[in-house]
Each structure stands twice: as C-alpha cells, then as structure tokens.
Design a protein around this motif. Sequence first.
Motif, PDB file in Angstrom:
ATOM      1  N   MET A  46      50.398 -42.583 -12.857  1.00 39.29           N
ATOM      2  CA  MET A  46      49.324 -43.210 -13.619  1.00 39.29           C
ATOM      3  C   MET A  46      48.499 -44.157 -12.751  1.00 39.29           C
ATOM      4  SD  MET A  46      49.495 -41.574 -16.283  1.00 39.29           S
ATOM      5  CE  MET A  46      47.986 -42.329 -16.825  1.00 39.29           C
ATOM      6  N   LEU A  47      49.116 -44.745 -11.732  1.00 41.75           N
ATOM      7  CA  LEU A  47      48.356 -45.554 -10.784  1.00 41.75           C
ATOM      8  C   LEU A  47      47.351 -44.675 -10.041  1.00 41.75           C
ATOM      9  CD1 LEU A  47      47.781 -48.189  -9.260  1.00 41.75           C
ATOM     10  CD2 LEU A  47      49.639 -47.590  -7.687  1.00 41.75           C
ATOM     11  N   LYS A  48      47.771 -43.489  -9.649  1.00 41.23           N
ATOM     12  CA  LYS A  48      46.856 -42.554  -8.984  1.00 41.23           C
ATOM     13  C   LYS A  48      45.715 -42.157  -9.920  1.00 41.23           C
ATOM     14  CE  LYS A  48      50.303 -40.539  -5.850  1.00 41.23           C
ATOM     15  NZ  LYS A  48      51.018 -39.296  -5.458  1.00 41.23           N
ATOM     16  N   GLU A  49      46.036 -41.925 -11.192  1.00 37.24           N
ATOM     17  CA  GLU A  49      44.997 -41.561 -12.159  1.00 37.24           C
ATOM     18  C   GLU A  49      44.030 -42.726 -12.369  1.00 37.24           C
ATOM     19  OE1 GLU A  49      44.456 -38.664 -13.337  1.00 37.24           O
ATOM     20  OE2 GLU A  49      46.312 -37.631 -12.786  1.00 37.24           O
ATOM     21  N   TYR A  50      44.550 -43.943 -12.359  1.00 36.66           N
ATOM     22  CA  TYR A  50      43.720 -45.140 -12.495  1.00 36.66           C
ATOM     23  C   TYR A  50      42.736 -45.236 -11.333  1.00 36.66           C
ATOM     24  CZ  TYR A  50      42.617 -50.186 -12.526  1.00 36.66           C
ATOM     25  OH  TYR A  50      41.978 -51.400 -12.506  1.00 36.66           O
ATOM     26  N   LYS A  51      43.230 -45.018 -10.119  1.00 36.56           N
ATOM     27  CA  LYS A  51      42.369 -45.086  -8.939  1.00 36.56           C
ATOM     28  C   LYS A  51      41.343 -43.955  -8.946  1.00 36.56           C
ATOM     29  CE  LYS A  51      45.732 -47.441  -5.982  1.00 36.56           C
ATOM     30  NZ  LYS A  51      46.611 -47.357  -4.780  1.00 36.56           N
ATOM     31  N   HIS A  52      41.746 -42.815  -9.465  1.00 39.29           N
ATOM     32  CA  HIS A  52      40.807 -41.692  -9.579  1.00 39.29           C
ATOM     33  C   HIS A  52      39.720 -42.010 -10.606  1.00 39.29           C
ATOM     34  CE1 HIS A  52      39.373 -37.561  -9.605  1.00 39.29           C
ATOM     35  NE2 HIS A  52      39.445 -37.576 -10.921  1.00 39.29           N
ATOM     36  N   PHE A  53      40.115 -42.639 -11.706  1.00 45.74           N
ATOM     37  CA  PHE A  53      39.150 -42.997 -12.748  1.00 45.74           C
ATOM     38  C   PHE A  53      38.121 -43.985 -12.200  1.00 45.74           C
ATOM     39  CE2 PHE A  53      37.789 -45.890 -16.135  1.00 45.74           C
ATOM     40  CZ  PHE A  53      37.309 -44.992 -17.080  1.00 45.74           C
ATOM     41  N   TRP A  54      38.620 -44.954 -11.431  1.00 45.69           N
ATOM     42  CA  TRP A  54      37.719 -45.959 -10.871  1.00 45.69           C
ATOM     43  C   TRP A  54      37.105 -45.440  -9.571  1.00 45.69           C
ATOM     44  CZ3 TRP A  54      35.483 -49.690 -13.356  1.00 45.69           C
ATOM     45  CH2 TRP A  54      36.080 -50.147 -14.539  1.00 45.69           C
ATOM     46  N   ASN A  55      36.233 -44.461  -9.761  1.00 48.29           N
ATOM     47  CA  ASN A  55      35.540 -43.866  -8.617  1.00 48.29           C
ATOM     48  C   ASN A  55      34.438 -44.809  -8.126  1.00 48.29           C
ATOM     49  OD1 ASN A  55      33.439 -43.569 -10.512  1.00 48.29           O
ATOM     50  ND2 ASN A  55      34.070 -41.489 -11.019  1.00 48.29           N
ATOM     51  N   ASP A  56      33.751 -44.406  -7.074  1.00 45.46           N
ATOM     52  CA  ASP A  56      32.716 -45.255  -6.472  1.00 45.46           C
ATOM     53  C   ASP A  56      31.625 -45.624  -7.475  1.00 45.46           C
ATOM     54  OD1 ASP A  56      34.040 -45.224  -4.077  1.00 45.46           O
ATOM     55  OD2 ASP A  56      32.813 -43.649  -3.179  1.00 45.46           O
ATOM     56  N   GLU A  57      31.270 -44.670  -8.323  1.00 45.96           N
ATOM     57  CA  GLU A  57      30.196 -44.926  -9.285  1.00 45.96           C
ATOM     58  C   GLU A  57      30.585 -46.018 -10.276  1.00 45.96           C
ATOM     59  OE1 GLU A  57      27.489 -42.572 -12.670  1.00 45.96           O
ATOM     60  OE2 GLU A  57      29.119 -41.535 -11.619  1.00 45.96           O
TER      61      GLU A  57
END
Length: 347
Positions: free
Chosen positions: A180-191
């Motif tokens: 879920m940490l990986k999914e969180y970081k994926h969600f918080w993309n550059d945009e």
Amino acid sequence: MYFKKILLAIVLLGLVVAAYFAYFVYNAMLKPNTAFNNERAYIYIPTNSTYDDVREQLKPLLKDIDMFDALAKRKQYVNNVKAGRYIIKKGMSNNDIINSIRSKNIPIKVSFNNQETIEKLAGRVSSQIEADSLSLVQAMFDESFLTKNKFNKATALGMYIPNSYEFFWNTSAEQFRDRMLKEYKHFWNDERIKKAEAIGLNPSQVITLASIVHEESKQSDEQPRIAGVYINRLKVGMPLQADPTIKFAAYQLPKYKNTVIRRVLNVHKEIDSPYNTYKHAGLPPGLITMPDVSAIDAVLNYEKHSYYYFAADATKLGYHKFAKTLSQHNVNARAYQRYLSSEGINK
C-alpha cells in the motif's frame, strides 16, 4: 517347450502388471475425482499448513481421498504444501488438482473505502486476506515504519488510498502495508505533487483537508467548491470552523462514545482538542476519515471563487448554499437550523 511356457507366463505376468499399473495411473492420475456439483470450488491453505490440514479441506470435495493420497505422496506434494487460494474445477483428476494447489495460487481483489480508522480498515482487510486485524494494526502503526516514511499515528490512515487491489490471499500484514505504500507513492505522481505544492500543502495535508471535504459532502460535483472555501480560509488565516472535525473530536471522548451527533451545538464547539477547528486555525493534526479519491482530487483541483462560507441546503438535501459574506451565511444557516428543528433533530 518348458522354456516357452515360462516365457509365456512371464509375458502374461507382465501384461497383468502393466494392466494394473495402467489401472492405477488412470484412477490415481486421470480419472475425474470431484464430488461437488458446482462448476468450481476454492480451498484456502493458511501459512504453515501441513498436508493433513489440506486433506481435511479436500475430503468433502473428492470422491476418493485415498487415491488422492497415493498420488500426492508419489508426486511429493505431501512435503511441499504451499499457502494460498486455489481453485478446483468440477471433473478435475487428482493430477490436475495437485498441479493446481501446488503452483496456481489465485489472486483476489481486496477492496476498501470510507474506513474511519486504522482499526476499522484492518478489520475490513482482514476479512479478505489471511492476515488478522491485530497483526494488520500492529504493522500499520509500527513506529519505525511510520517515521521512515514520514507518517505518524494521526496521518497513518492517509497512506491507504481507497480502491480495489490485487493480492494473494496469503499476504502477510507487513506485505499488505508495504504494498500500500507503493500504491500511495504511485498515486502521488508528479502531477498531483505539483498541484499540492501550488496550494502550499504536502500530500498528508491534502488528504487531511480532503477528509473534511469528504465528510462535508459526498457529492463529487460539489466537493471542489467546498474545497475552495477551505483553501480561501487557509489563505487568510481564518479558522476552518468545520463541523466534521468537531464531531471527530467529540467521538474521542467517553461521553460521546456510541452516540451520533446530528447537530453540532455550541457545547460541542467548546471541546478542548487540536481537532477543534473552531478553536484552532489551520489544519487539524491528521485526517478524520478516509476520503474518497474524488475528495482528494477536489482539493487538488479546488474551485477558485470568493466564497468563505457554506451551509447545508434544506431545499436540496446533500448539497449546500454558499456565501461570500457572514451576513448572507447567517441567513442560510438559520434556514437550515429551522429545518433541523422542524424534523425534531436537536442534538
């Protein structure tokens, strides 16, 4: 002549042995051995299970468990049990079943949203994977993990972005948390990061504000306007004065446990809590619930306007009336208060 008889006897014996072996192979390996009528059945093999544990699950599903045992021993499955969720299809042979439960761990969809606390999230997730709720809570609140990843107990829930995710059933608590940490970081993309920076907030602060927006309105078309009101207040240093934070603060007190506050009163606004946004300017220490993605994006894409106030709309329940001035807001607020009183909602 005698030699020919011996040779013939050996040949016949060989044929008998071959026939028996063929019979065994057919019954043990190739003959359908399922006893259920549905098209498929699932078995869940917990971590550290023995063959006997698997056998107990299989007994009601198979016609001949002894023949299955024989092949399982021959194929060395009895010493190579693997945890997971496995499918057994109607009409499968013992060989097919062993191949399935040996190597075809089937992933599942784990879904969650609108969980108010880490404990409730753990309960929701534990109903879908092997890890129990206690181990999940411990993993989610692990201090070293939180510190390393710039979370704390007040913001930990914000790491879990509501959605459906694919997991193996035998996922451990730590594996779930780390994924879920990986999914969180994926969600918080550059945009999204750039949008957060543009309004002067970090991801945790965005999610905290989104949790308030989510509690104020479940209407995705209205959430950006509500977010805009709070952004306007933050910019001028005005207290958020968000009723959902008052309710959250109240529910932390024994007096309000197992109660539902439907109407925020002046007594509630006097609660001494960092979550009381009537008393304290700025954002509260953490989120008050798990917001929908729509609420998070509503904050990041807030509506730019001149409203500083809003009150629930008694003529269009679920929506709000917005105001630029306190005097207009008081008119809107009194209208909704009269509606609550007419409905007998006094607390």
